[in-house]
Design a protein around this motif. Structure first.
Motif, PDB file in Angstrom:
ATOM      1  N   THR A  77      21.456  65.145  30.286  1.00  0.00           N
ATOM      2  CA  THR A  77      22.005  64.755  29.107  1.00  0.00           C
ATOM      3  C   THR A  77      22.007  63.044  29.004  1.00  0.00           C
ATOM      4  N   ASN A  78      22.011  62.468  27.841  1.00  0.00           N
ATOM      5  CA  ASN A  78      21.966  61.120  27.695  1.00  0.00           C
ATOM      6  C   ASN A  78      21.004  60.613  28.155  1.00  0.00           C
ATOM      7  N   LEU A  79      19.708  61.214  27.815  1.00  0.00           N
ATOM      8  CA  LEU A  79      18.419  60.870  28.234  1.00  0.00           C
ATOM      9  C   LEU A  79      17.984  59.576  27.367  1.00  0.00           C
TER      10      LEU A  79
ATOM     11  N   ARG B 103       9.887  65.293  25.115  1.00  0.00           N
ATOM     12  CA  ARG B 103      10.710  64.925  23.833  1.00  0.00           C
ATOM     13  C   ARG B 103      12.037  65.912  23.696  1.00  0.00           C
ATOM     14  N   HIS B 104      12.833  65.112  24.139  1.00  0.00           N
ATOM     15  CA  HIS B 104      14.201  65.673  24.259  1.00  0.00           C
ATOM     16  C   HIS B 104      14.926  65.828  22.876  1.00  0.00           C
ATOM     17  N   LEU B 105      15.829  66.759  22.665  1.00  0.00           N
ATOM     18  CA  LEU B 105      16.762  67.020  21.508  1.00  0.00           C
ATOM     19  C   LEU B 105      18.296  66.860  22.031  1.00  0.00           C
ATOM     20  N   PRO B 106      19.198  66.178  21.078  1.00  0.00           N
ATOM     21  CA  PRO B 106      18.897  65.550  20.198  1.00  0.00           C
ATOM     22  C   PRO B 106      17.962  64.092  20.255  1.00  0.00           C
ATOM     23  N   PRO B 107      17.176  63.396  19.451  1.00  0.00           N
ATOM     24  CA  PRO B 107      16.730  62.191  19.884  1.00  0.00           C
ATOM     25  C   PRO B 107      17.763  61.189  20.007  1.00  0.00           C
ATOM     26  N   THR B 108      17.500  60.259  20.797  1.00  0.00           N
ATOM     27  CA  THR B 108      18.489  58.945  21.114  1.00  0.00           C
ATOM     28  C   THR B 108      18.716  58.266  19.792  1.00  0.00           C
TER      29      THR B 108
ATOM     30  N   GLN C 170      19.671  68.657  27.516  1.00  0.00           N
ATOM     31  CA  GLN C 170      18.347  68.184  26.526  1.00  0.00           C
ATOM     32  C   GLN C 170      17.071  68.644  26.867  1.00  0.00           C
ATOM     33  N   ARG C 171      17.054  69.148  28.218  1.00  0.00           N
ATOM     34  CA  ARG C 171      15.619  69.350  28.610  1.00  0.00           C
ATOM     35  C   ARG C 171      15.084  70.690  27.838  1.00  0.00           C
ATOM     36  N   THR C 172      13.776  70.468  27.588  1.00  0.00           N
ATOM     37  CA  THR C 172      13.168  71.539  26.815  1.00  0.00           C
ATOM     38  C   THR C 172      12.575  72.539  27.696  1.00  0.00           C
ATOM     39  N   TYR C 173      13.217  73.978  27.487  1.00  0.00           N
ATOM     40  CA  TYR C 173      12.861  75.115  28.099  1.00  0.00           C
ATOM     41  C   TYR C 173      11.977  76.176  27.196  1.00  0.00           C
TER      42      TYR C 173
ATOM     43  N   GLY D  39       8.345  73.671  16.416  1.00  0.00           N
ATOM     44  CA  GLY D  39       7.636  72.643  16.013  1.00  0.00           C
ATOM     45  C   GLY D  39       8.781  71.455  15.329  1.00  0.00           C
ATOM     46  N   LEU D  40       9.945  71.485  15.938  1.00  0.00           N
ATOM     47  CA  LEU D  40      11.058  70.556  15.644  1.00  0.00           C
ATOM     48  C   LEU D  40      10.771  69.348  16.183  1.00  0.00           C
ATOM     49  N   ARG D  41      10.166  69.274  17.434  1.00  0.00           N
ATOM     50  CA  ARG D  41       9.903  68.216  18.222  1.00  0.00           C
ATOM     51  C   ARG D  41       8.584  67.283  17.474  1.00  0.00           C
TER      52      ARG D  41
END
Length: 571
Positions: free
Chosen positions: A13-15, A249-254, A360-363, A438-440
């Motif tokens: 988190t907090n990436l 590309r982590h979500l949510p963006p910073t 926040q990591r993409t799985y 496709g959100l990222r």
């Protein structure tokens, strides 16, 4: 015991915002990292397997031709075919009434499918150009890269039929002389079936022109099997890195970064609209075309039987009234604009879910992502609901406009009801499905900006020449030498072999800018040739003592090296 590298990582988190990677120069890709020998090799491979797409395209053109002939009034043709069993001349009479001739139909059925298919095959070099510049490392997964290769080839082969179907109603509206006198219920029925035929053809051709068959690479399914089941742990780990890269590309963006407002930019809105429309091809278009075939087919039956006593085709008024077009086209444009902005609005409405994100990591699995990232799940669901509401609102506004223009009829009420009950929910599902993957892309842009997948290939085919010729390019060999120097270990023998393979590319490190591989190109552009043989030349290899002594003892055997292009021409 599970190896350490196969154990799941701790939640993140907090990436910080991911850094963008610098783009690579395709002209410096090493020969070993290029899949095909040349573009001509790919074209020859496509020609060898083009027999199957050619047969599929020929079948498609026959279907489109039949739909065009019968599209004037399918019901009228059907009744005429039944009546011709008792009176054979009746079918010929109907053919003339619809504006066709027997000789014209014979010529069309004999020449048009074959000629149009040949035109598609002539576009194969364009298909090669569409895939030659692709970089597999910039694709998040091997399956995605191979799917994109097949899609691009299919898109090129489908250009003639797609343009034909798209241009036909335009020519009718412009009044071009042809058997179709207007866009009535019959032509609309034929167009709906034509769209379905195009989709089936697209799927069939894409299933044949796969990347393993075209490029000779390992299939993504086989690579994934190796990554899951191979007994060699090192081989399995290497295959897993090729199958799927970690999305940065982590979500949510910073908050406060450009990516946080990426969906509000023109690029983000355009990407969102393209993704939703592309997903609609799977979720919405088949159902829409099926409903159009049923509704307009029934309308054509009613119109035909109402004028059957005249034994002439009476197409009746077009279902597309000018009032509906005048009110519907601007409303369609506004709806598309609203659809493009739905991910941005969904992101703003989901800001309260940021604190509930545990990873926040993409799985790869959506179920896993939705469980650890409620913010992403909320954005995806809200995007689907917002798209459904847009269709509902547009339908209500269109209905009110038609009532005010006194242009509403039974067919209009049927379509508005179908929009509310069928099209709106399907578009919501299509939008949600598009945002899951496709959100990222909407917020950040392509994944290749932030990561490089660990695969051995970086280019499909060289832009100029062949892969073998690229190995002789001085700039490429300089890049090879630079990479060897950056690697750990002693690579002096490899560097020596590389230097002695052709022109010496290494220079005196003490010279300013000596490590720049473009220095030779700049000198040549200025008309100056580097003096590789002169003493104390920064471009010459340091000769050993014996060679220097031999050079000074036998000056007569030395040859002057021109200092410019002009001197070289005079010599």
């Amino acid at each position: 015991m599970t190896p350490a590298r196969d154990q799941p990582l701790a939640p993140l988190t907090n990436l910080p915002p991911p850094p963008q990677l610098p783009p690579e120069d395709p002209s410096l890709v090493l020969p070993a990292e290029i899949i095909a020998e040349s573009r001509r090799t790919i074209t020859r491979g496509l020609l060898r397997i083009a027999w199957a797409p050619a047969l599929i395209l020929i079948a498609l053109w026959y279907v489109l031709l039949v739909l065009y002939v019968a599209g004037g009034s399918p019901t009228y043709w059907g009744l005429g075919a039944l009546a011709s069993l008792a009176e054979p001349t009746l079918l010929r009479t109907i053919m003339y009434q619809l504006g066709f001739t027997s000789s014209g139909l014979w010529m069309a059925f004999l020449l048009l499918p074959v000629g149009a298919t040949v035109l598609s095959l002539l576009l194969l070099p364009l298909a090669t150009a569409a895939i030659a510049g692709m970089n597999p490392r910039r694709h998040l997964s091997e399956a995605g890269f191979q799917r994109e290769v097949a899609t691009r080839i299919t898109a090129v082969l489908m250009i003639p039929p797609l343009l034909t179907v798209a241009a036909l109603p335009i020519t009718v509206l412009l009044g071009v002389p042809q058997p179709w006198s207007g866009i009535g219920a019959g032509p609309l029925t034929a167009l709906a079936l034509a769209v379905v035929a195009l989709q089936l053809t697209w799927v069939s051709i894409r299933g044949w022109v796969t990347a393993p068959r075209v490029l000779g690479i390992q299939s993504a399914a086989a690579l994934e099997t190796t990554a899951r089941l191979d007994r060699d742990l090192d081989k399995r780990h290497a295959a897993a890195l090729k199958v799927l890269a970690q999305d940065r590309r982590h979500l949510p963006p910073t908050p406060g970064t450009p990516q946080a407002a990426g969906a509000l930019t023109p690029r983000g809105a355009t990407t969102a609209l393209a993704l939703i429309l592309r997903s609609s091809l799977t979720w919405v278009v088949p159902a829409l075309m099926g409903l159009a075939w049923i509704v307009f087919g029934i309308t054509d039956i009613v119109v035909t039987f109402s004028g059957i006593s005249d034994l002439e085709l009476n197409p009746g008024p077009s279902p597309l009234r000018w009032q509906a077009l005048a009110a519907g086209l601007p409303l369609l444009g506004l709806s598309l604009l609203a659809i493009a902005m739905t991910p941005a609005l969904a992101g703003l409405l989901s800001n309260g879910m940021r604190s509930q994100v545990t990873d926040q990591r993409t799985y790869p699995s959506w179920a896993h992502r939705a469980r650890v990232n409620p913010w992403e799940q909320r954005v995806v669901n809200l995007t689907g609901w917002l798209n459904a509401l847009i269709v509902l609102g547009a339908t209500v506004v269109l209905g009110l406009a038609l009532v005010l223009l006194d242009a509403v009829n039974g067919l209009a009420w049927v379509w508005m009801t179908l929009n509310v009950l069928v099209i709106a929910p399907l578009l919501g599902l299509a939008a949600a499905a598009a945002m899951r993957t496709g959100l990222r892309d909407v917020l950040y842009g392509p994944a290749g900006r932030y990561m490089r997948r660990d695969t051995e290939f970086a280019l499909v085919a060289p832009d100029i020449g062949t892969r073998t010729e690229r190995a002789e390019d001085p700039a490429v060999r300089a890049e090879m030498r630079r990479r060897l120097q950056e690697q750990d270990g002693d690579h002096s023998l490899e560097i020596f072999d590389l230097d002695t393979a052709g022109d010496r590319l290494w220079v005196d490190d003490s010279m300013p800018g000596a490590r720049e591989t473009q220095i030779r190109a700049v000198d040549i552009a200025r008309g100056q040739l580097p003096d590789f043989g002169a003493d104390d030349s920064p471009f010459a290899a340091p000769a050993h003592a014996g060679a220097r002594r031999e050079r000074h003892e036998a000056p007569s055997r030395q040859h002057d090296i021109p200092g410019s292009v002009a001197d070289l021409r005079e010599a």
